[in-house]
Design a protein around this motif. Structure first.
Motif, short mmCIF file in Angstrom:
data_model
loop_
_atom_site.label_atom_id
_atom_site.label_comp_id
_atom_site.label_asym_id
_atom_site.label_seq_id
_atom_site.Cartn_x
_atom_site.Cartn_y
_atom_site.Cartn_z
N SER A 135 0.82 -1.22 0.00
CA SER A 135 0.00 0.00 0.00
C SER A 135 0.85 1.26 0.00
O SER A 135 0.42 2.29 -0.50
N SER A 136 2.08 1.16 0.51
CA SER A 136 2.94 2.34 0.47
C SER A 136 3.41 2.63 -0.96
O SER A 136 3.62 3.78 -1.33
N ARG A 137 3.56 1.58 -1.74
CA ARG A 137 3.92 1.78 -3.17
C ARG A 137 2.80 2.49 -3.89
O ARG A 137 3.00 3.41 -4.67
N ILE A 138 1.58 1.97 -3.65
CA ILE A 138 0.42 2.55 -4.31
C ILE A 138 0.24 4.00 -3.85
O ILE A 138 0.03 4.91 -4.65
N ALA A 139 0.43 4.21 -2.55
CA ALA A 139 0.30 5.56 -2.00
C ALA A 139 1.32 6.49 -2.62
O ALA A 139 1.02 7.65 -2.94
N ALA A 140 2.54 5.99 -2.83
CA ALA A 140 3.58 6.82 -3.43
C ALA A 140 3.15 7.30 -4.80
O ALA A 140 3.36 8.47 -5.17
N GLY A 141 2.51 6.41 -5.58
CA GLY A 141 2.00 6.79 -6.90
C GLY A 141 0.94 7.86 -6.76
O GLY A 141 0.93 8.86 -7.51
N ALA A 142 0.03 7.69 -5.81
CA ALA A 142 -1.05 8.65 -5.60
C ALA A 142 -0.49 10.00 -5.17
O ALA A 142 -0.95 11.06 -5.61
N SER A 163 -6.26 1.38 -6.15
CA SER A 163 -5.49 1.95 -7.26
C SER A 163 -4.96 3.30 -6.79
O SER A 163 -5.46 3.89 -5.82
N ALA A 164 -3.96 3.80 -7.50
CA ALA A 164 -3.39 5.11 -7.17
C ALA A 164 -4.47 6.18 -7.28
O ALA A 164 -4.52 7.12 -6.47
N GLU A 165 -5.36 6.03 -8.26
CA GLU A 165 -6.43 7.03 -8.46
C GLU A 165 -7.37 7.07 -7.26
O GLU A 165 -7.77 8.14 -6.81
N MET A 206 -5.63 8.71 -4.54
CA MET A 206 -5.58 10.14 -4.89
C MET A 206 -6.89 10.82 -4.49
O MET A 206 -6.89 11.91 -3.89
N ALA A 207 -8.01 10.16 -4.79
CA ALA A 207 -9.32 10.73 -4.43
C ALA A 207 -9.43 10.89 -2.92
O ALA A 207 -9.94 11.90 -2.42
N GLU A 267 -7.37 13.88 -1.84
CA GLU A 267 -8.05 15.16 -2.13
C GLU A 267 -9.12 15.42 -1.08
O GLU A 267 -9.26 16.53 -0.57
N LYS A 268 -9.88 14.36 -0.75
CA LYS A 268 -10.94 14.50 0.23
C LYS A 268 -10.35 14.96 1.58
O LYS A 268 -10.86 15.87 2.23
N ALA A 269 -9.28 14.29 1.96
CA ALA A 269 -8.64 14.61 3.24
C ALA A 269 -8.13 16.04 3.24
O ALA A 269 -8.24 16.75 4.24
#
Ligand SMILES: Cc1ncc(C[n+]2csc(CCOP(=O)(O)OP(=O)(O)O)c2C)c(N)n1
Ligand code: SF4
Ligand code: SF4
Ligand code: SF4
Lengths: 257, 67, 402
Positions: free
Chosen positions: C259-266, C338-340, C343-344, C347-349
């Motif tokens: 999840s940290s990889r995915i988060a890095a992309g986001a 997903s990274a998207e 990402m969403a 943005e919300k946070a």
């Protein structure tokens, strides 16, 4: 006058804490003598089970490890494969070896691990207070079959040597007893052979020893000796079931009439 | 004369040795030992042959045999 | 050392362990970690080591217990259900102060679950896992490179503190291929210092006993207190983490492993949009980087935890910051975000941060009021999760391997 016997160097010189008459003590002495006589004490690693003989790690005068209930042969496998120059033995009760640890028993035999297994068959769970064991006889009372073991409710007892004799890898299997001095002498011969096999690289050796548990049988030690001959031996005949040279042997004493 | 010595600190009075002696030389003491058991003892004079069978069956390594 | 090779995560893990001096492996097949025993089965004998396919995970861990007691560097690996079976043995190793290394290539659970990547074994890993009071060192790689380089660290820490050490990975990290550089000299097991507790040849010394029990009055607690002191020291000295763009960030995403990889992309997407977002990645999950996380409280305005579990990891984050900063959670239990999507969530946070003044954001009201919370965000999350579940269902069941 000469001293005929002495405390073996394979046993730590301190009193054993088993119940009066308990067979564990006899087998401890035998193993301790074998370690001394074969000159292997300083390269032996023993495995203490979960059961009354959990304290075996204190008693045997060699490196010892105490492990989870029933897993002795797996622990022995790990030690022997890591240190092939060591002599490795696993000391186990019937609940340990033939119930919770049956898979480890069968598979270490199938792999023919070059180890020695000492199997104390007292037809009961000693340490936990006399519950039914996989070796408890039909009709025998235990705290979890207070009206006696029945086939309907509990199934049949397991004959470990006969079961393992089906396996190519089980190289030496013998059932012995400790209810007379003569049988003790025979049991020692068998246990010594089981260690010798390991020294010679012959593979998996197991010696089953019929042993009394007066405390949980609810008998005196003398009555217990009788129970062995009258009840246990018909179900668990003594004899050599496999040797490294001959595939299968036959029972030589006891057995159902 | 052969004899046995029973270590009273080790003997738990189980009586197994009495069944092992071919000459029935062993009997149980009627005196409590320090550990609270009636220990085994050589009961007869000139009986023991030093065969060692009693020591074979003793679960507590309490018997030393002299010959 | 030096050269880069392309490897699968699971194979890197196995090769890394061998280069770190591992000479004993026992395990039992389970997806998605099968490449580890498969690799070990041909590679270890070439190095003079032992590979055993055990009859079960229970037997495998007990072989490790025996092997580790001789002082050899021993390893086992499995995936979730298999690790559950190994817990009794791991507890014995912890109780007998035996060092060894193991890896959990986590799959979806509970039960047979699925074979996709997941992080549902977090609590089991960082709380010890088996019965009794103990810890294991838990390292969470997020690349093939770390899969290959962490086994050596684990062996060293395990031996330094005489305790088990593990790698917590997952199916994605195990299966993916990436270039890796083994950043250490091969360890020659013969040159490792002798262990003064190892079993074997007892000539000329007193007998040694390896055991986890002590029935003497008060003795077990003494042993546990000694172990507790060692754990405190580990929490001081052995914490590892990665902090990226955390200075000056409004929002810090906290995640480990996949999840940290995915988060890095986001986060990259978010920063491209001008959002001030950083990433905090614990590398050791136990010891947990408590102080370092708490240190974010005065700086960032909010934390967003992304985990592939129901909210296990977030508990440790919240304990670390102790209410000093708001902590949001994006949970995908046995789902892969997903990274998207992340990402969403970012943005919300971030919107929340703008809306609320810093003081309120710092108040520990967060979320998770059990009842009566008609929190819009919770609702929103539920829909996201539902959507994700639908997506997962559409993707269908992949593969029949269990
Ligand atoms: C995993 C686990 N299950 C159960 C126990 C409890 N337990 C301790 S000893 C024992 C039975 C031992 O019986 P046996 O192997 O026949 O040995 P004995 O005491 O008769 O010598 C059991 C069930 C345990 N310690 N661990
Ligand atoms: S309970 Fe039975 S097996 Fe256990 S020590 Fe007593 S007599 Fe021996
Ligand atoms: S040594 Fe033999 S004869 Fe003497 S007491 Fe013992 S069993 Fe009897
Ligand atoms: S067999 Fe040993 S313990 Fe039992 S009564 Fe005889 S001397 Fe004592």
């Amino acid at each position: 006058m000469q001293q005929v016997n002495k405390w073996p160097s394979g046993l730590v010189n301190k009193p054993l804490r088993y119940c009066p008459g308990c067979g564990h003590g006899i087998v401890h002495r035998i193993v301790g003598e074998c370690l001394e006589e074969l000159g292997i004490r300083e390269r032996t690693v023993g495995i203490a089970p979960v059961g009354c003989s959990v304290f075996a790690d204190e008693y045997f005068n060699c490196d010892m490890i105490q492990g989870p209930h029933g897993r002795g042969p797996a622990i022995a496998t790990g030690i022997k494969r890591s240190k092939p120059e060591c002599i490795v033995f696993s000391y186990q009760g019937d609940g340990d070896l033939a119930s919770i640890g049956m898979a480890e028993t069968v598979h270490s035999a199938a792999r023919s691990e070059n180890i020695t297994v000492i199997f104390i068959n007292n037809a009961i769970y000693g340490m936990t207070g006399g519950q039914m064991a996989p070796t408890t006889l039909i009709g025998q009372q235990a705290s979890t079959c207070p009206r006696g073991r029945t086939v309907q409710a509990n199934g049949y007892p397991i004959r470990v040597c006969e079961l393992l004799a089906q396996l190519e890898g089980a190289r030496y299997l013998e059932r012995t007893s400790t209810h007379t001095a003569a049988h003790v002498i025979k049991a020692k011969k068998a246990i010594r052979q089981a260690f010798q096999n390991q020294i010679d690289g012959k593979g998996f050796s197991l010696v089953e020893v019929l042993s009394i548990c007066p405390t949980n049988w609810g008998l005196t030690p003398l009555q217990s000796l009788k129970f062995v001959t009258e009840k246990m031996m018909p179900m668990y005949p003594l004899g050599v079931f496999r040797t490294p040279d001959a595939a299968a042997g036959a029972a030589t004493e006891g057995g159902a009439a | 004369m052969p004899e046995i010595k029973v270590d009273e600190k080790l003997c738990k009075g189980c009586e197994l040795c009495t069944t092992a002696c071919p000459k029935q030389c062993i009997a149980m003491s009627d005196q409590f030992s320090v550990t609270g058991y009636y220990p085994a003892k050589l009961a007869k004079q000139d009986c023991c042959t030093g065969c060692g069978l009693c020591a074979q069956i003793c679960p507590d390594l309490a018997i030393t045999v002299f010959k | 050392m030096g050269e880069k090779i392309l490897m699968k995560g699971n194979e890197a893990l196995a090769e890394g362990a061998i280069r770190a001096g591992c000479r004993f492996f026992s395990g039992y097949p389970i997806t998605p970690q099968n490449e580890v025993p498969e690799y070990m089965s041909w590679r270890l004998p070439d190095e003079g080591g032992t590979f055993i396919q055990a009859e079960s995970e229970v037997a495998a861990i007990n072989m490790i217990y025996g092997a580790a007691a001789t002082g050899i560097r021993a390893m086992t690996s499995s995936s979730s259900p298999g690790i559950s079976l190994k817990q009794e043995g791991i507890s014995y190793c912890a109780g007998a102060d035996l060092p060894f290394f193991y890896a959990n290539v986590v799959r979806g659970g509970p039960g047979l679950g699925n074979i996709a990547a997941a992080q549902g074994d977090y609590n089991q890993s960082v709380r010890g896992g088996g019965h009794g009071d103990y810890r294991v060192i838990v390292m969470a790689p997020n690349s093939v490179d770390e899969m290959g380089n962490f086994p050596k660290l684990c062996f060293e820490l395990a031996e330094k503190y005489r305790m088990p050490a593990m790698v917590l990975a997952d199916g994605i990290l195990g299966q993916m291929m990436e270039p890796i550089e083994f950043k250490f000299e091969r360890v020659d097991p013969a040159k490792l210092p002798a262990k003064d507790w190892a079993l074997g040849n007892s000539a000329g010394r007193a007998k040694r006993v390896v055991k986890s029990y002590d029935l003497r009055e008060g003795e077990l607690e003494k042993i546990n207190l000694r172990r507790m002191a060692a754990y405190r020291k580990i929490e001081q000295d052995e914490v590892r983490f990665e902090a990226k763009n955390c200075e000056g960030a409004d929002l810090v995403v906290v995640a480990y492993g996949t999840s940290s990889r995915i988060a890095a992309g986001a986060i990259k997407l978010a920063r491209d949009k001008g959002l001030k977002v950083g990433l905090f990645r614990p590398i050791t999950l136990w010891p947990f980087p408590k102080k370092q996380l708490a240190g974010l409280a005065g700086k960032a305005k909010k934390l967003l935890v992304v985990e592939m579990s129901m909210g296990q990891f977030v508990d440790d984050v919240r304990l670390a910051v102790n209410g000093a900063i708001a902590v949001d959670l994006y949970a995908r239990p046995a789902g892969i975000p997903s990274a998207e999507e992340v990402m969403a969530e970012i943005e919300k946070a971030c919107q929340g941060i703008k809306a609320a003044p810093a003081a309120t954001a710092a108040a520990p009201k967060q979320r998770g009021r059990p009842k009566g919370s008609k929190n819009k965000k919770t609702k929103a999350k539920r829909t996201v999760r539902k959507r994700a579940a639908r997506k997962q269902a559409k993707r269908g069941r992949k593969g029949g391997r269990r």
